[in-house]
Design an enzyme around this catalytic site. Structure first.
Site, PDB file in Angstrom:
ATOM      1  CB  ILE A 157      -1.068   0.042   1.215  1.00 20.45           C
ATOM      2  CG1 ILE A 157      -0.061  -0.575   2.165  1.00 20.45           C
ATOM      3  CG2 ILE A 157      -2.192  -1.340   1.584  1.00 20.45           C
ATOM      4  CD1 ILE A 157      -1.111   0.620   3.619  1.00 20.45           C
ATOM      5  CG  HIS A 158       3.348   2.654   2.616  1.00 22.34           C
ATOM      6  ND1 HIS A 158       3.302   1.317   3.427  1.00 22.34           N
ATOM      7  CD2 HIS A 158       2.772   3.411   3.434  1.00 22.34           C
ATOM      8  CE1 HIS A 158       2.985   1.977   3.900  1.00 22.34           C
ATOM      9  NE2 HIS A 158       2.025   2.760   4.477  1.00 22.34           N
ATOM     10  N   GLY A 159       3.378   1.456  -2.456  1.00 20.04           N
ATOM     11  CA  GLY A 159       3.822   1.676  -3.836  1.00 20.04           C
ATOM     12  C   GLY A 159       5.260   0.872  -4.079  1.00 20.04           C
ATOM     13  CD  GLU A 160       4.913  -0.950   0.089  1.00 24.44           C
ATOM     14  OE1 GLU A 160       4.819  -0.914   1.412  1.00 24.44           O
ATOM     15  OE2 GLU A 160       3.820  -0.974  -0.598  1.00 24.44           O
TER      16      GLU A 160
END
Length: 270
Positions: A157-160
Site C-alpha cells: 500500500i506504499h507503492g512497493e
C-alpha cells in the site's frame, strides 16, 4: 491506530505521506484517548511503524498509560519487502480495528481485546494488484514504472513493487490469481469475511464488478461468505488497482463485525 476502551474516541495517528508518525505524536494521541483501562496500538507491519510504536509504547507506559500492541501482517504476496521485515500489513487492518473496536466498545478488558485483535489478524490474508503506480506529493512522479497494458501482482500500500508483472488480464483472471493466492495460505475451514478494497483510483463500479468475480472464485472453491465489504478503505493515494482480504470468522467475530458503527468510512446499525 489506537483503540481505547468504554466507548471513548479512537485515535488515528498519521505521519507524513507513507511515513510513520513519530513517538511523541503517538504518546500524545494515547494520552488523549486513554480512559484509564488502557490503549491498544494497532500497527501495520512496516519497519518504521514498528520501531516508532514500540518506542511510543514504552514512553506511554512511563507516563502511566497501559499499552498493548498488535502487529498486522496479512499480505501473502511477499515474505520480506521494501520497508518490511516479514509480511506487510494491508487490508486486514480494517477487520482488526472494527472487530476489536466493537469488543472494546462493550467494555471488555484490554487483555481480551488484544487477544481478539491478534486472532483476527491470524485469521486474515490479503493480496493486492496494481494497474498503475502511485505518485507521492514529495516526489511528483510514479514510485515505479508500470507500462500501459501491464499490471503488478502482489503490491503493497506504499507503492512497493509486487512479486510478478504480467500483461493486462480480465477481471475474472485477476480474481482467480488473487483469491487463489490468499486461499493457498489461509485454507479456511469456516465462513469468511470478504473485503474487496480499492487502492484509491479504481471506480466503485469496477470494484463491484471485481467483487462478483471474487465471489465466483470463492463459490467454486466451496468457501462460504459470511459478509462482504466493497470500497476504498486501505488505499495508496492515486494508485489504480485493488486488493482482496479474507478473514475466517466464528459467530463471535461476525457478531462484533455486525455491531453498530458510525465512522466516516463504516456506517451501519444506527
Amino acid at each position: 491506530m489506537l483503540l481505547p476502551w468504554s466507548a471513548s474516541p479512537i485515535a488515528a495517528c498519521p505521519g507524513e505521506v507513507f511515513t510513520s508518525p513519530v513517538p511523541d505524536q503517538m504518546v500524545r494521541a494515547a494520552a488523549a484517548v486513554d480512559s484509564g483501562a488502557g490503549v491498544l496500538f494497532v500497527v501495520k507491519n512496516y519497519t518504521g511503524d514498528v520501531l516508532n510504536f514500540d518506542m511510543a509504547a514504552e514512553l506511554a507506559e512511563d507516563e502511566g498509560v497501559q499499552v498493548a500492541r498488535v502487529l498486522v501482517d496479512d499480505d501473502v504476496a511477499v515474505s520480506d519487502s521494501t520497508f518490511t521485515a516479514g509480511r506487510r500489513g494491508t487490508g486486514a487492518t480494517l477487520f482488526v480495528e472494527k472487530i476489536a473496536g466493537a469488543l472494546a466498545d462493550e467494555g471488555a478488558p484490554l487483555e481480551r481485546v488484544e487477544a481478539m485483535a491478534r486472532r483476527v489478524n491470524e485469521s486474515a490474508r490479503s493480496f493486492g494488484v496494481a494497474l498503475s503506480s502511485v505518485t507521492t506529493p514529495a516526489k511528483g512522479t510514479p514510485t515505479f514504472d508500470l507500462p500501459s497494458g501491464e499490471l503488478e501482482l502482489g503490491i503493497g500500500i506504499h507503492g512497493e513493487p509486487g512479486r510478478e508483472r504480467r500483461p493486462m488480464m480480465t477481471s475474472g483472471e485477476i480474481a482467480d490469481i488473487a483469491v487463489h493466492a490468499v486461499l493457498e495460505d489461509l485454507r479456511p475451514v469456516g465462513p469468511v469475511l470478504v473485503l474487496v478494497n480499492g487502492m484509491g483510483a479504481t471506480p466503485l463500479l469496477e470494484l463491484y464488478g471485481f467483487n462478483a468475480e471474487v465471489q465466483r472464485v470463492l463459490s467454486e472453491r466451496g468457501v462460504t461468505v459470511a459478509r462482504t465489504l466493497v470500497g476504498n478503505y486501505v488505499t495508496s493515494l492515486d494508485m489504480a488497482g485493488c486488493s482482496v482480504t479474507l478473514c475466517q470468522v466464528d459467530e463471535e467475530m461476525v457478531r462484533l463485525w455486525d455491531a453498530p458503527v458510525q465512522t466516516p468510512a463504516l456506517r451501519w446499525g444506527r
